[in-house]
Design an enzyme around this catalytic site. Structure first.
Site, PDB file in Angstrom:
ATOM      1  N   PRO A 128      12.000 -10.801   0.700  1.00  0.00           N
ATOM      2  CG  PRO A 128      12.103  -8.816  -0.518  1.00  0.00           C
ATOM      3  CD  PRO A 128      12.904 -10.034  -0.138  1.00  0.00           C
ATOM      4  CB  CYS A 129       7.658 -13.762   0.218  1.00  0.00           C
ATOM      5  SG  CYS A 129       7.642 -14.144   1.967  1.00  0.00           S
TER       6      CYS A 129
END
Length: 169
Positions: A128-129
């Protein structure tokens, strides 16, 4: 040589190209236009890992999944892999800063390098950047576009306190 297949998933944010093998997903990236419209026909014949990824992405976008279990493989430097592992610890609907990630991997002066590694993440949403924001709490860089990052964060916030039994469906 490893045979890499592609599957295109139509998300609320546009087309996502999923690349991988029978065993693992290698890439999940937003694309402006699929390389081949013939590949939009569906999941029949797609490798199992790609089908599972599309199913889990669909559950995510419906607010029914907060944790991904699809098998994936990352390719990058040792530093990038440390950053991506740290990204995986950022919970659903939570955010952190590049400074937080730098501290978590034991290199508090590596903010810019963390940002660069974040930008090289090829497994968007699953790693989850989009949950990494500036230390000033403002949205910063996202390969899929800031408007998608904002949408993903708002989407997660809207389901963050949903009944936990939803994810079991």
């Amino acid at each position: 040589m490893m045979n890499v297949d592609k599957l295109y998933y139509e998300s609320p944010l546009g087309v996502i190209e999923i690349q991988g093998t029978e065993e693992a997903v290698l890439s999940i990236m937003f694309v402006d236009e699929p390389a081949s419209m013939d590949m939009m026909s569906g999941m029949e014949g797609a490798p199992g890992a790609l089908q599972l990824c599309a199913i889990q992405l669909n559950e995510y976008f419906k607010g029914q999944r907060q944790v991904f279990t699809v098998p994936y493989r990352v390719q990058g430097t040792e530093f990038q892999q440390k950053v991506w592992t740290a990204l995986g610890t950022v919970g659903y609907a939570e955010t952190c800063s590049y400074q937080d990630i730098a501290g978590q991997i034991g290199n508090t002066k590596a903010n810019r390098a963390v940002g660069h590694a974040n930008g090289k993440n090829r497994l968007s949403i699953i790693i989850p950047c989009h949950r990494v924001i500036g230390s000033n709490r403002k949205l910063t860089g996202y390969a899929g576009g800031l408007w998608r990052k904002e949408w993903l964060l708002q989407h997660e916030q809207s389901f963050a306190y949903a009944d936990s039994t939803i994810s079991a469906k």
